[in-house]
Write a protein that holds these residues in place. Structure first.
Motif, PDB file in Angstrom:
ATOM      1  N   LYS A  76      -6.884  -2.900  -9.229  1.00 44.51           N
ATOM      2  CA  LYS A  76      -6.409  -3.460  -7.968  1.00 44.51           C
ATOM      3  C   LYS A  76      -4.948  -3.866  -8.121  1.00 44.51           C
ATOM      4  N   ILE A  77      -4.115  -3.421  -7.184  1.00 48.60           N
ATOM      5  CA  ILE A  77      -2.698  -3.772  -7.215  1.00 48.60           C
ATOM      6  C   ILE A  77      -2.442  -5.030  -6.402  1.00 48.60           C
ATOM      7  N   VAL A  78      -2.791  -4.975  -5.112  1.00 47.45           N
ATOM      8  CA  VAL A  78      -2.493  -6.100  -4.227  1.00 47.45           C
ATOM      9  C   VAL A  78      -3.324  -5.966  -2.954  1.00 47.45           C
ATOM     10  N   ASP A  79      -3.609  -7.084  -2.303  1.00 46.17           N
ATOM     11  CA  ASP A  79      -4.240  -7.065  -0.981  1.00 46.17           C
ATOM     12  C   ASP A  79      -3.297  -7.710   0.024  1.00 46.17           C
ATOM     13  N   PHE A  80      -3.466  -7.380   1.289  1.00 47.03           N
ATOM     14  CA  PHE A  80      -2.602  -7.937   2.337  1.00 47.03           C
ATOM     15  C   PHE A  80      -3.344  -7.925   3.662  1.00 47.03           C
ATOM     16  N   ASN A  81      -2.909  -8.792   4.586  1.00 51.58           N
ATOM     17  CA  ASN A  81      -3.582  -8.890   5.881  1.00 51.58           C
ATOM     18  C   ASN A  81      -2.630  -9.125   7.046  1.00 51.58           C
ATOM     19  N   THR A  82      -1.330  -9.091   6.783  1.00 51.31           N
ATOM     20  CA  THR A  82      -0.349  -9.223   7.866  1.00 51.31           C
ATOM     21  C   THR A  82       0.707  -8.137   7.716  1.00 51.31           C
ATOM     22  N   VAL A  83       1.423  -7.880   8.794  1.00 56.41           N
ATOM     23  CA  VAL A  83       2.508  -6.902   8.767  1.00 56.41           C
ATOM     24  C   VAL A  83       3.545  -7.299   7.727  1.00 56.41           C
ATOM     25  N   GLU A  84       3.882  -8.590   7.717  1.00 52.19           N
ATOM     26  CA  GLU A  84       4.911  -9.064   6.801  1.00 52.19           C
ATOM     27  C   GLU A  84       4.491  -8.900   5.336  1.00 52.19           C
ATOM     28  N   ASN A  85       3.243  -9.238   5.031  1.00 49.33           N
ATOM     29  CA  ASN A  85       2.763  -9.093   3.657  1.00 49.33           C
ATOM     30  C   ASN A  85       2.736  -7.626   3.219  1.00 49.33           C
ATOM     31  N   PHE A  86       2.380  -6.752   4.163  1.00 43.79           N
ATOM     32  CA  PHE A  86       2.377  -5.329   3.834  1.00 43.79           C
ATOM     33  C   PHE A  86       3.756  -4.862   3.396  1.00 43.79           C
ATOM     34  N   TRP A  87       4.782  -5.201   4.172  1.00 42.49           N
ATOM     35  CA  TRP A  87       6.123  -4.715   3.844  1.00 42.49           C
ATOM     36  C   TRP A  87       6.656  -5.339   2.571  1.00 42.49           C
ATOM     37  N   VAL A  88       6.320  -6.595   2.311  1.00 40.76           N
ATOM     38  CA  VAL A  88       6.733  -7.221   1.046  1.00 40.76           C
ATOM     39  C   VAL A  88       6.166  -6.441  -0.130  1.00 40.76           C
ATOM     40  N   ARG A 138       6.519  11.689   1.871  1.00 39.57           N
ATOM     41  CA  ARG A 138       6.764  11.401   3.300  1.00 39.57           C
ATOM     42  C   ARG A 138       5.458  11.387   4.083  1.00 39.57           C
ATOM     43  N   PHE A 139       4.589  12.366   3.825  1.00 39.32           N
ATOM     44  CA  PHE A 139       3.320  12.401   4.549  1.00 39.32           C
ATOM     45  C   PHE A 139       2.423  11.228   4.153  1.00 39.32           C
ATOM     46  N   TRP A 140       2.464  10.827   2.894  1.00 36.06           N
ATOM     47  CA  TRP A 140       1.674   9.673   2.457  1.00 36.06           C
ATOM     48  C   TRP A 140       2.142   8.403   3.170  1.00 36.06           C
ATOM     49  N   GLU A 141       3.444   8.215   3.273  1.00 33.44           N
ATOM     50  CA  GLU A 141       3.946   7.026   3.954  1.00 33.44           C
ATOM     51  C   GLU A 141       3.532   7.030   5.431  1.00 33.44           C
ATOM     52  N   ASP A 142       3.615   8.168   6.089  1.00 38.03           N
ATOM     53  CA  ASP A 142       3.183   8.244   7.488  1.00 38.03           C
ATOM     54  C   ASP A 142       1.700   7.926   7.618  1.00 38.03           C
ATOM     55  N   LEU A 143       0.899   8.388   6.676  1.00 43.86           N
ATOM     56  CA  LEU A 143      -0.534   8.119   6.706  1.00 43.86           C
ATOM     57  C   LEU A 143      -0.813   6.641   6.476  1.00 43.86           C
ATOM     58  N   VAL A 144      -0.128   6.043   5.515  1.00 51.03           N
ATOM     59  CA  VAL A 144      -0.300   4.608   5.247  1.00 51.03           C
ATOM     60  C   VAL A 144       0.018   3.784   6.493  1.00 51.03           C
ATOM     61  N   LEU A 145       1.119   4.091   7.146  1.00 52.75           N
ATOM     62  CA  LEU A 145       1.508   3.344   8.348  1.00 52.75           C
ATOM     63  C   LEU A 145       0.488   3.539   9.468  1.00 52.75           C
ATOM     64  N   SER A 146      -0.077   4.731   9.574  1.00 52.78           N
ATOM     65  CA  SER A 146      -1.092   4.985  10.596  1.00 52.78           C
ATOM     66  C   SER A 146      -2.360   4.172  10.334  1.00 52.78           C
ATOM     67  N   LEU A 147      -2.745   4.055   9.070  1.00 50.90           N
ATOM     68  CA  LEU A 147      -3.946   3.287   8.740  1.00 50.90           C
ATOM     69  C   LEU A 147      -3.719   1.792   8.937  1.00 50.90           C
ATOM     70  N   VAL A 148      -2.622   1.300   8.419  1.00 49.04           N
ATOM     71  CA  VAL A 148      -2.334  -0.132   8.523  1.00 49.04           C
ATOM     72  C   VAL A 148      -2.185  -0.538   9.985  1.00 49.04           C
ATOM     73  N   GLY A 149      -1.577   0.332  10.784  1.00 49.07           N
ATOM     74  CA  GLY A 149      -1.388   0.038  12.200  1.00 49.07           C
ATOM     75  C   GLY A 149      -2.574   0.369  13.069  1.00 49.07           C
ATOM     76  N   ASP A 150      -3.694   0.847  12.450  1.00 47.14           N
ATOM     77  CA  ASP A 150      -4.922   1.185  13.178  1.00 47.14           C
ATOM     78  C   ASP A 150      -4.636   2.174  14.304  1.00 47.14           C
ATOM     79  N   GLN A 151      -3.902   3.228  13.982  1.00 48.25           N
ATOM     80  CA  GLN A 151      -3.483   4.204  14.982  1.00 48.25           C
ATOM     81  C   GLN A 151      -4.392   5.434  15.058  1.00 48.25           C
ATOM     82  N   LEU A 152      -5.187   5.683  14.032  1.00 52.95           N
ATOM     83  CA  LEU A 152      -6.031   6.869  14.027  1.00 52.95           C
ATOM     84  C   LEU A 152      -7.278   6.657  14.867  1.00 52.95           C
ATOM     85  N   ASP A 153      -7.730   7.710  15.526  1.00 50.07           N
ATOM     86  CA  ASP A 153      -8.942   7.629  16.341  1.00 50.07           C
ATOM     87  C   ASP A 153     -10.160   7.317  15.464  1.00 50.07           C
TER      88      ASP A 153
END
Length: 226
Positions: A76-88, A138-153
């Motif tokens: 386990k590397i790290v856990d997060f639950n807010t936008v700010e914690n994710f970017w940190v 680049r594709f991994w970063e786009d996927l991470v942002l989609s998951l964290v932002g709950d954008q996928l159907d």
């Protein structure tokens, strides 16, 4: 003081009659804790995510690949639950191009381990996409942002995602809970293609986790292509 047999029996009876926490009560407690956490985050000016997430990392030893060694190597590397914690957290991560091979980087919802046997994963499967190493980051970063932002159907049906660093290519996979729900599986495929702006030349493959358990392979012998 000597405890009489009658007293022992009474204590034993009281112990047996003590109600144990039920799944419903534990779930209610967890939901109450989550609501309290969200309220505190909002009060602090933070932006809570819909789900809590955990980043995991696995470094493979070439030639050694058993289930026990796999579980032991997941860190386990790290856990997060807010936008700010994710970017940190994310801004301090090494870029995928600098990671050794073979290795896996996992992003999963809190409470779900990146294992086929986990109760949230065992009835599900994963969509698989293979990338040249030059573009996988680049594709991994786009996927991470989609998951964290709950954008996928069908987001509630998603368990997490994995970036597998290999010698000749990198592989992205998105894990879902229910491999038998064809509508959700295909909707997830279309949503991934849309959010990653995936070129038509890329082929996506799907494989249920129970098939992976049988053939001991993550990416071979896929069942569905699209």
């Amino acid at each position: 003081m000597e405890v009489t047999g009658e007293k022992r029996e009474l204590e034993k009876k009281n112990l047996n009659n003590t109600p144990s926490p039920t799944i419903d009560s534990l779930t209610a407690d967890r939901e109450a804790e989550d609501r309290e956490r969200v309220a505190l985050d909002l009060k602090a000016g933070l932006h809570p995510l819909k789900h809590n997430f955990v980043f995991w990392y696995t470094r493979w030893t070439p030639g050694v690949r058993t289930q026990t060694s796999y579980e032991d190597n997941i860190k386990k590397i790290v856990d997060f639950n807010t936008v700010e914690n994710f970017w940190v957290c994310y801004c301090h991560f090494a870029r995928p191009s600098t990671l050794p091979s073979p290795a896996d980087l996992h992003l999963f919802k809190d409470g779900i381990r990146p294992l086929w046997e986990d109760s949230a994963n065992c009835n599900g499967g994963k969509w698989i996409i293979r990338f040249k190493k030059a573009v996988s980051g680049r594709f991994w970063e786009d996927l991470v942002l989609s998951l964290v932002g709950d954008q996928l159907d069908y987001g509630d049906n998603i368990c997490g995602a994995v970036l597998s660093i290999r010698f000749n290519e990198d592989i992205l996979s998105v894990w879902n809970r229910n491999a038998s729900d064809h509508q959700a599986v295909m909707a997830l495929r279309d949503s991934i293609k849309r959010h990653l702006k995936l070129p038509s030349s890329y082929v996506m493959e799907y494989k249920p986790h129970d098939a992976s358990l049988r053939d001991h392979s993550s990416y071979r012998n896929t069942w569905l292509r699209g």
